[in-house]
Write a protein that holds these residues in place. Structure first.
Motif, PDB file in Angstrom:
ATOM      1  N   GLY A 138     -46.336 -44.542  31.285  1.00 15.26           N
ATOM      2  CA  GLY A 138     -46.522 -43.486  30.626  1.00 15.26           C
ATOM      3  C   GLY A 138     -45.064 -42.683  31.627  1.00 15.26           C
ATOM      4  N   VAL A 139     -45.613 -41.140  32.503  1.00 17.33           N
ATOM      5  CA  VAL A 139     -44.372 -40.661  32.319  1.00 17.33           C
ATOM      6  C   VAL A 139     -44.486 -40.755  34.052  1.00 17.33           C
ATOM      7  N   CYS A 140     -43.332 -41.699  34.991  1.00 15.46           N
ATOM      8  CA  CYS A 140     -43.542 -42.219  36.628  1.00 15.46           C
ATOM      9  C   CYS A 140     -42.774 -40.894  36.957  1.00 15.46           C
ATOM     10  N   GLY A 141     -43.388 -40.351  38.282  1.00 17.44           N
ATOM     11  CA  GLY A 141     -42.547 -39.127  39.283  1.00 17.44           C
ATOM     12  C   GLY A 141     -41.855 -40.598  40.186  1.00 17.44           C
ATOM     13  N   LEU A 142     -40.397 -40.932  40.265  1.00 22.67           N
ATOM     14  CA  LEU A 142     -39.507 -41.345  40.905  1.00 22.67           C
ATOM     15  C   LEU A 142     -39.879 -40.787  42.595  1.00 22.67           C
ATOM     16  N   ILE A 143     -39.894 -41.302  43.792  1.00 20.74           N
ATOM     17  CA  ILE A 143     -39.598 -39.992  44.724  1.00 20.74           C
ATOM     18  C   ILE A 143     -38.919 -41.811  45.965  1.00 20.74           C
ATOM     19  N   THR A 144     -37.171 -41.295  45.821  1.00 18.37           N
ATOM     20  CA  THR A 144     -36.944 -42.025  46.941  1.00 18.37           C
ATOM     21  C   THR A 144     -36.064 -41.408  47.783  1.00 18.37           C
ATOM     22  N   PRO A 145     -35.730 -42.520  49.174  1.00 19.24           N
ATOM     23  CA  PRO A 145     -34.927 -41.846  50.976  1.00 19.24           C
ATOM     24  C   PRO A 145     -33.885 -41.618  50.527  1.00 19.24           C
ATOM     25  N   TRP A 146     -33.561 -41.694  51.657  1.00 17.80           N
ATOM     26  CA  TRP A 146     -31.956 -41.095  51.867  1.00 17.80           C
ATOM     27  C   TRP A 146     -30.838 -42.966  52.566  1.00 17.80           C
ATOM     28  N   ASN A 147     -31.298 -44.314  52.823  1.00 22.81           N
ATOM     29  CA  ASN A 147     -31.161 -44.533  54.219  1.00 22.81           C
ATOM     30  C   ASN A 147     -30.334 -45.815  52.573  1.00 22.81           C
ATOM     31  N   TRP A 148     -31.183 -46.167  51.963  1.00 23.11           N
ATOM     32  CA  TRP A 148     -30.091 -46.691  50.742  1.00 23.11           C
ATOM     33  C   TRP A 148     -30.297 -45.815  49.401  1.00 23.11           C
ATOM     34  N   PRO A 149     -29.748 -45.166  49.270  1.00 20.14           N
ATOM     35  CA  PRO A 149     -30.031 -44.136  48.307  1.00 20.14           C
ATOM     36  C   PRO A 149     -30.340 -44.403  46.742  1.00 20.14           C
ATOM     37  N   ILE A 150     -28.502 -45.109  46.852  1.00 18.07           N
ATOM     38  CA  ILE A 150     -28.563 -45.725  44.941  1.00 18.07           C
ATOM     39  C   ILE A 150     -29.539 -47.041  44.984  1.00 18.07           C
ATOM     40  N   ASN A 151     -29.745 -48.095  46.172  1.00 19.05           N
ATOM     41  CA  ASN A 151     -30.576 -49.224  46.104  1.00 19.05           C
ATOM     42  C   ASN A 151     -32.121 -48.731  45.250  1.00 19.05           C
ATOM     43  N   GLN A 152     -32.311 -47.390  46.214  1.00 18.93           N
ATOM     44  CA  GLN A 152     -33.301 -47.490  46.207  1.00 18.93           C
ATOM     45  C   GLN A 152     -33.970 -46.982  44.679  1.00 18.93           C
ATOM     46  N   ILE A 153     -32.888 -45.883  44.281  1.00 17.95           N
ATOM     47  CA  ILE A 153     -33.159 -45.314  42.656  1.00 17.95           C
ATOM     48  C   ILE A 153     -33.057 -46.352  41.377  1.00 17.95           C
ATOM     49  N   ALA A 154     -32.473 -47.312  42.012  1.00 19.21           N
ATOM     50  CA  ALA A 154     -32.089 -48.672  40.460  1.00 19.21           C
ATOM     51  C   ALA A 154     -33.027 -49.482  40.835  1.00 19.21           C
ATOM     52  N   CYS A 155     -34.271 -49.774  41.857  1.00 22.71           N
ATOM     53  CA  CYS A 155     -34.823 -50.196  42.085  1.00 22.71           C
ATOM     54  C   CYS A 155     -36.524 -50.184  41.412  1.00 22.71           C
ATOM     55  N   LYS A 156     -36.618 -49.283  40.960  1.00 20.94           N
ATOM     56  CA  LYS A 156     -37.459 -47.641  39.950  1.00 20.94           C
ATOM     57  C   LYS A 156     -36.827 -47.359  39.316  1.00 20.94           C
ATOM     58  N   VAL A 157     -35.960 -47.193  38.732  1.00 19.54           N
ATOM     59  CA  VAL A 157     -35.181 -46.193  37.224  1.00 19.54           C
ATOM     60  C   VAL A 157     -34.906 -48.096  36.729  1.00 19.54           C
ATOM     61  N   PHE A 158     -34.606 -48.182  36.546  1.00 16.88           N
ATOM     62  CA  PHE A 158     -34.063 -49.725  35.753  1.00 16.88           C
ATOM     63  C   PHE A 158     -35.422 -50.489  35.107  1.00 16.88           C
ATOM     64  N   PRO A 159     -36.294 -51.187  36.554  1.00 12.25           N
ATOM     65  CA  PRO A 159     -37.278 -51.294  35.677  1.00 12.25           C
ATOM     66  C   PRO A 159     -38.222 -50.513  34.954  1.00 12.25           C
ATOM     67  N   ALA A 160     -38.995 -48.953  35.328  1.00 18.76           N
ATOM     68  CA  ALA A 160     -39.406 -47.684  34.095  1.00 18.76           C
ATOM     69  C   ALA A 160     -38.196 -47.965  32.858  1.00 18.76           C
TER      70      ALA A 160
END
Length: 472
Positions: A138-160
């Motif tokens: 369904g609808v996913c809330g993705l909350i990511t940190p600052w230390n590896w900013p793009i890595n953490q966004i990408a590993c959530k957004v692309f599988p979703a």
């Protein structure tokens, strides 16, 4: 001076419901380098409703449609790679080589991996007369940190995206610039309106609203264990799925063999990468007690060669991301000294010649015992603790004597022995001689979280399982 004062909601850049801004600081200069808009629950609700509407169609999209979108995003990502790297250096201090290398390339790696998995992923499987179907959650809330900013966004957004979910992203307000460019990439790639939404904000204003929103079906959070507990509490009343990748205090067991010197040196370098700001950093180095002095000497030599603050030096490490982090690390270094650990190199204060910026000396402690604060708490800075063990039984016992379980490491020439030790470490991933695999599951045991990211294992988190009985 960057100004990112709009959110990306329903395929458009929109103004906040109640305009409010936050200054963003460059940790290398301690100067304000930009401003972002800060959202509130009304902005979250706007984004969630857009994602809910878009889910009706995106959840029914075909494999080919999702692959086409990901391919378009990949082309745009590569075109904007330099912009991403520049933003990461500015927002969280990663030196140019690290920003353009692992920081940006990890994001592309997760994108390519998601495409590869999607090509052959089995969303349906026949079990006798029952059809088992894997459907987007369904609808996913993705909350990511600052230390590896793009890595953490990408590993959530692309599988979703690949599994047919829609989403609302809340990137870290400490390092938001790369998230802005990432969102521009997603938009240019042609994502349908409402499938991907992004709202800037802090934890209390946006993170809590996301994790508690009744129309969010799943929350994926990466950050501290403390904040992860808050996310789980907020999510509990609506019984939504929560996956968490949290803190770590990872052991690195160095075997007593001919590769000892190389193993110690590799462990130091791995610890100092990204200024020690990695949740899976090998922060506790366990060495044979009889070789503690040897290990300390090697570690001091390697750490002493690491340049701090020079963005053009490939061995350089940058600042830590904020004054809050800097002060925390300084306090823990002093705590290590006060509790009797031997300071081998580094220590409190900035490195020589660096009067400005949140730069931390590469620091190594020897004679650490596992009950010391620096061995128990996640420091999240370039600080290595060296502990001694009498035999491998004790090494495994010390390694597992932690509330965390994100990662572990075993280093040495005897592969069979390393494999045997790796099997006994209670952690979500254990790297033998610092092996790396972007398709391996990533996540933790104990207070390091639950659920897994990366590769096909990430897909499972974004899918529900339906049994259609009597299907045929």
């Amino acid at each position: 001076m960057r100004e990112y004062l709009k959110f990306y909601i329903d395929g458009k850049w929109v103004d906040p419901v109640a305009p409010r801004t936050l200054d963003v600081e460059n940790p290398a200069t301690e100067q304000v380098c930009g401003r972002i808009a800060i959202g509130d629950p009304a902005d979250v609700d706007h984004a969630v409703q857009a994602a809910r509407t878009a889910f009706e169609t995106w959840s029914q999209s075909t494999r080919a449609e999702r692959l086409d979108l990901l391919a378009a995003i990949a082309a745009e990502y590569q075109r904007r790679a330099a912009d991403l790297a520049e933003a990461i250096t500015e927002e969280m201090g990663a030196p140019a080589a690290l920003a353009a290398g692992p920081q940006v390339k990890m994001g592309l790696g997760h994108l390519v991996t998601s495409m590869d998995v999607l090509k052959n992923f089995q969303f349906e499987e026949q079990h006798r007369s029952t059809l088992v179907v894997r459907e987007p959650i369904g609808v996913c809330g993705l909350i990511t940190p600052w230390n590896w900013p793009i890595n953490q966004i990408a590993c959530k957004v692309f599988p979703a995206l690949a599994t047919g979910c829609t989403m609302v992203l809340k990137p870290s307000e400490v390092a938001p610039f790369s998230a802005q460019i990432f969102t521009e990439i997603i938009d240019a790639g042609g994502v349908p309106a409402g499938v991907y939404n992004m709202v800037y904000g802090d934890g209390p204003g946006v993170g809590s609203a996301l994790s508690g929103h009744p129309d969010i079906d799943m929350v994926s959070f990466t950050g501290s264990t403390r904040a992860g507990i808050d996310v789980a509490r907020n999510a509990a009343p609506t019984v939504k799925r929560v996956t968490q990748e949290l803190g770590g205090k990872s052991p690195n067991i160095v075997l007593d063999d001919d590769d000892f010197a190389n193993s110690v040196a590799a462990g130091v370098r791995a610890m100092m990468l990204n200024s020690g700001q990695s949740c899976n950093a090998p922060s506790r180095m366990l060495v044979p007690a009889k070789r503690k002095d040897e290990a300390a000497a090697i570690a001091a030599e390697v750490a002493g060669q690491i340049v701090v603050g020079d963005p053009d030096n490939k061995q350089a490490i940058g600042p830590v991301a904020s004054k809050v982090q800097f002060d925390k690390i300084q306090g823990l270094i002093q705590r290590g000294i006060d509790e009797g650990a031997t300071l081998v190199c580094g220590g409190t204060g900035r490195p020589d010649g660096l009067g400005t910026g949140y730069f931390v000396k590469p620091t190594v402690f020897a004679d650490v015992t596992n009950d010391m604060t620096i061995a128990r708490q996640e420091i999240f800075g370039p600080v290595l603790c060296i502990l001694g063990y009498q035999d491998l039984e004790q090494a495994v016992e010390i390694a597992n004597d932690t509330e965390y379980g994100l990662a572990g490491y075993v280093s040495g020439a005897d592969l069979e022995k390393a494999r045997s030790v790796a099997r006994r470490i209670r952690a979500g991933s254990v790297a033998i001689n610092h092996g790396f695999d972007l398709t391996a599951p990533f996540g933790g045991y104990k207070r390091s979280g639950n659920g897994r990211e990366w590769g096909q294992f990430a897909f499972d988190e974004y899918l529900e399982t339906k049994a259609a009985l009597g299907y045929g």
